[in-house]
Design an enzyme around this catalytic site. Sequence first.
Site, short mmCIF file in Angstrom:
data_model
loop_
_atom_site.label_atom_id
_atom_site.label_comp_id
_atom_site.label_asym_id
_atom_site.label_seq_id
_atom_site.Cartn_x
_atom_site.Cartn_y
_atom_site.Cartn_z
N SER A 146 0.85 -1.19 0.00
CA SER A 146 0.00 0.00 0.00
C SER A 146 0.88 1.24 0.00
O SER A 146 2.07 1.18 0.35
CB SER A 146 -0.88 -0.01 1.25
OG SER A 146 -1.54 1.22 1.43
N TYR A 159 -2.09 -0.05 10.54
CA TYR A 159 -2.09 -0.46 9.14
C TYR A 159 -0.78 -0.03 8.47
O TYR A 159 -0.15 -0.82 7.76
CB TYR A 159 -3.28 0.17 8.42
CG TYR A 159 -3.42 -0.26 6.97
CD1 TYR A 159 -3.81 -1.55 6.65
CD2 TYR A 159 -3.17 0.63 5.93
CE1 TYR A 159 -3.95 -1.95 5.32
CE2 TYR A 159 -3.30 0.25 4.60
CZ TYR A 159 -3.69 -1.05 4.31
OH TYR A 159 -3.82 -1.44 2.99
#
Length: 236
Positions: A146, A159
């Site tokens: 990501s 995250y």
Amino acid sequence: MTDTYALEGKTAIVTGGGKGLGKTLARFLLEAGMNVAICGRTETAVKQTVEQFDALFPGNVFGQVCDVSKSADVASFVRKVKDKFGELHVLINNSGFGKETLIWETSEKAWDEVMDTNVKGTFLMCKEVVPHMINNKEGYIINIASQAALNGYANAGVYCASKFAMVGLGKALQEEVRPYGIHVHSLNPALIQSQKAETEKVDDGLIQNEDLGNMVVYLLSQPRRLKIDNIGLWGY
């Protein structure tokens, strides 16, 4: 390693393949002529996806419920994939999720849940699959990371930490498996419009699942002499 990789008849594993992005990645690989094994935590999603794809690509798809954060689940899944399709050639570590919470308000349970899936799950899958790739002197591992692996975002601390770790793990693994002809790539997409309803319009400002599908097939189709890593993708 100047030749391109022939995908026809090779076998790929896609974690989190029962729905969303993972399902799309599995479809693209099946369309490229590969055997594809998917796993996920939700039995209904895995079963429905296997039935759907088996009707289109009979005999080329396998699925099993698997929690990638549990070593016994991972070992059982990989063993059954090998029993069905033979050798293992491509691993796509796609399973992952996050928690929207401030770092100091993140519970230990939430931290463990995200890290166990995103990081430990990637580690366990690689641990099981890499020895098979080493024996074959070939293989591709693609980690779906990501932009949160490269940048910090508020309300997404755990995250970000997990995706930074995922990319770091991949970089270290690449150095270890390079002598065996194994490639490790990391894809770092920004926000994806992944779980949109059938009636929902495509948001041109967001990445679509199909964009990642095309990128994965592109990576696997490049001359093997190339090392491509940390590919960023954004909505235009």
